[in-house]
Design a protein around this motif. Structure first.
Motif, PDB file in Angstrom:
ATOM      1  N   VAL A  95      86.895  60.326  19.809  1.00 12.47           N
ATOM      2  CA  VAL A  95      86.835  61.635  19.681  1.00 12.47           C
ATOM      3  C   VAL A  95      87.821  62.130  18.589  1.00 12.47           C
ATOM      4  N   TRP A  96      87.273  62.913  17.331  1.00 10.40           N
ATOM      5  CA  TRP A  96      88.122  63.507  16.419  1.00 10.40           C
ATOM      6  C   TRP A  96      88.211  64.903  16.546  1.00 10.40           C
ATOM      7  N   LEU A  97      89.191  65.610  16.818  1.00  7.28           N
ATOM      8  CA  LEU A  97      89.252  67.104  16.958  1.00  7.28           C
ATOM      9  C   LEU A  97      90.048  67.639  15.979  1.00  7.28           C
ATOM     10  N   SER A  98      89.407  68.559  15.025  1.00  3.17           N
ATOM     11  CA  SER A  98      90.050  69.283  14.092  1.00  3.17           C
ATOM     12  C   SER A  98      91.256  70.070  14.463  1.00  3.17           C
ATOM     13  N   GLU A  99      92.161  70.498  13.523  1.00  3.70           N
ATOM     14  CA  GLU A  99      93.121  71.592  13.792  1.00  3.70           C
ATOM     15  C   GLU A  99      92.501  72.741  14.272  1.00  3.70           C
ATOM     16  N   ALA A 100      91.249  73.270  13.448  1.00  2.29           N
ATOM     17  CA  ALA A 100      90.631  74.503  13.891  1.00  2.29           C
ATOM     18  C   ALA A 100      90.156  74.513  15.258  1.00  2.29           C
ATOM     19  N   GLN A 101      89.618  73.427  15.718  1.00  2.85           N
ATOM     20  CA  GLN A 101      89.076  73.418  17.011  1.00  2.85           C
ATOM     21  C   GLN A 101      90.178  73.459  18.019  1.00  2.85           C
ATOM     22  N   LEU A 102      91.510  72.799  17.817  1.00  2.00           N
ATOM     23  CA  LEU A 102      92.794  72.737  18.726  1.00  2.00           C
ATOM     24  C   LEU A 102      93.153  74.251  18.702  1.00  2.00           C
ATOM     25  N   ARG A 103      93.384  74.925  17.617  1.00  3.48           N
ATOM     26  CA  ARG A 103      93.372  76.393  17.434  1.00  3.48           C
ATOM     27  C   ARG A 103      92.675  77.228  18.204  1.00  3.48           C
ATOM     28  N   TRP A 104      91.576  77.052  18.002  1.00  2.00           N
ATOM     29  CA  TRP A 104      90.591  78.123  18.742  1.00  2.00           C
ATOM     30  C   TRP A 104      90.690  77.781  20.048  1.00  2.00           C
ATOM     31  N   LEU A 105      90.967  76.618  20.763  1.00  9.08           N
ATOM     32  CA  LEU A 105      90.909  76.354  22.284  1.00  9.08           C
ATOM     33  C   LEU A 105      92.267  76.993  22.560  1.00  9.08           C
ATOM     34  N   GLU A 106      93.464  76.789  22.012  1.00 11.84           N
ATOM     35  CA  GLU A 106      94.673  77.484  22.244  1.00 11.84           C
ATOM     36  C   GLU A 106      94.589  78.739  22.242  1.00 11.84           C
ATOM     37  N   GLU A 107      93.902  79.660  21.308  1.00  9.67           N
ATOM     38  CA  GLU A 107      93.875  80.919  21.395  1.00  9.67           C
ATOM     39  C   GLU A 107      92.833  81.551  22.612  1.00  9.67           C
ATOM     40  N   ARG A 108      91.511  80.599  22.958  1.00  8.88           N
ATOM     41  CA  ARG A 108      90.756  81.345  23.861  1.00  8.88           C
ATOM     42  C   ARG A 108      91.510  80.943  25.224  1.00  8.88           C
ATOM     43  N   LEU A 109      92.462  79.927  25.664  1.00  4.96           N
ATOM     44  CA  LEU A 109      92.996  79.861  26.598  1.00  4.96           C
ATOM     45  C   LEU A 109      94.148  80.938  27.100  1.00  4.96           C
ATOM     46  N   ARG A 110      94.804  81.369  25.936  1.00  5.35           N
ATOM     47  CA  ARG A 110      95.720  82.436  25.982  1.00  5.35           C
ATOM     48  C   ARG A 110      95.079  83.841  26.170  1.00  5.35           C
ATOM     49  N   TYR A 111      93.944  84.014  25.374  1.00  6.75           N
ATOM     50  CA  TYR A 111      93.201  85.158  25.729  1.00  6.75           C
ATOM     51  C   TYR A 111      92.743  85.561  27.437  1.00  6.75           C
ATOM     52  N   TRP A 112      92.430  84.259  27.846  1.00  5.35           N
ATOM     53  CA  TRP A 112      91.726  84.472  29.176  1.00  5.35           C
ATOM     54  C   TRP A 112      92.854  84.448  30.263  1.00  5.35           C
ATOM     55  N   ALA A 113      93.990  83.879  29.990  1.00  7.93           N
ATOM     56  CA  ALA A 113      95.249  83.979  30.748  1.00  7.93           C
ATOM     57  C   ALA A 113      95.676  85.154  30.997  1.00  7.93           C
TER      58      ALA A 113
END
Length: 337
Positions: A178-196
């Motif tokens: 599995v290869w994850l882009s920096e954009a995907q990782l940033r998106w995931l981090e932002e969405r987790l913070r948003y919902w937290a």
């Protein structure tokens, strides 16, 4: 060549694994409050349309008010458009989920191994198939334009993540990593913070399991699935109320480590985050005691039902073939809604 023979050991470094104690098993009949959302999770259909239909029928009977279905990858056996269409026909025939969150799996990239649907031709890989065409087929089926996406099941956020490259196109020593882009990782981090900030638990759906988590992930077959495992663990590991659901291994939900809490050192979260194995619709596996795996005998068709309450999440493992509950666990929420 099966996926279990195509895994490479050249993945990147992985964050140190520590597994936290598992919370107590739920006691049916405890708190009678109705859940905010009830949804289901399956994975690894891989062309087993009969068992998919059986799973949907059982879900319709046991969770008639289900707010959604998450499918954790390996939707098809190879990724042909006709295979996606066959899955769509079964889903549309019903009982149809109210909402479906599709995650991409490694089997969605197996078209280039074939000269035609009946002829395996690894020696002439990729047999005229482009990497872009594989992603386009998934996007058309899933109705979106990105591997990673967000939806909600009854107000509960559901995030699907997955590989943005099929690595054999980029490095002939690699296959299904599995290869994850920096954009995907940033998106995931932002969405987790948003919902937290909104005091909501988050459900993350991924096909491949992270190392040293649920059943099978200490087996050499699955320790190096992610090229950015440490980065993904670093994002997830900061959140106590983020639930990661993973498939790929097909390992039996009867195993004791079907659910764990994964602690990631350096994240300041000593409680870890919950990780749950999704079982599989098509074929089950377990450890063979020699660093490999063995097929679970008999008909195998397993998945999950998830009930989200204000203060806890109840995850139930289901045998769709036998129409029986296998086990369940209650996970208290650290930040109740």
């Amino acid at each position: 060549m099966k996926r279990r023979t195509l895994l490479s050991s050249s993945a990147g470094a992985v964050a140190l694994a520590v597994t936290a104690p598992v919370p107590a098993v739920a006691r049916p009949g405890g708190n009678a409050a109705r859940p905010l959302s009830t949804f289901n999770v399956i994975s690894d259909i891989q062309g087993d349309l009969g068992d998919l239909a059986a799973a949907l029928t059982d879900i319709g009977a046991t969770a008639p008010g289900s707010t959604g279905l998450a499918v954790a990858g390996d939707i098809t056996p190879r990724g042909y458009d006709a295979e996606y269409a066959a899955v769509r026909r079964v889903v549309d025939r019903g009982p149809s989920p109210r909402e479906v969150a599709w995650a991409i799996g490694n089997h969605e990239f197996y078209v280039p191994k074939y000269a035609d649907p009946q002829t395996l031709a690894l020696e002439t890989w990729p047999n005229g198939t482009t990497e872009d065409s594989l992603f386009r087929s998934f996007f058309r089926f899933a109705g979106r334009s990105s591997v990673y996406a967000e939806t909600t099941f009854g107000g509960i956020p559901v995030l699907t993540i997955g590989t943005e490259r099929y690595m054999h196109y980029h490095d002939l020593k690699l296959w299904d990593e599995v290869w994850l882009s920096e954009a995907q990782l940033r998106w995931l981090e932002e969405r987790l913070r948003y919902w937290a900030r909104r005091r909501r638990p988050v459900m993350v759906i991924a096909h491949h399991p992270l190392p040293d988590t649920v059943s099978g992930t200490r087996n050499k077959l699955y320790r190096t699935d992610y090229l950015q495992a440490d980065a993904l663990l670093g994002v997830l590991g900061r959140h106590r109320d983020v639930f990661l659901f993973t498939g790929h291994t097909h390992w039996d939900l009867n195993l004791s480590d079907w659910y764990v809490r994964r602690v990631v050192p350096g994240t300041a979260n000593l409680d870890g985050f919950p990780v749950i194995n999704t079982g599989a619709v098509q074929t089950g596996f377990a450890d063979n005691g020699q660093g490999g795996e063995t097929t679970v005998p008999g008909r195998f068709n397993q998945g999950l039902q998830v009930e989200v309450f204000r203060d806890r999440v109840v995850v139930k493992a289901r045998d769709f073939a036998a129409r029986t509950w296998l086990k369940q666990v209650t996970v208290p929420l650290f930040t109740p809604a």
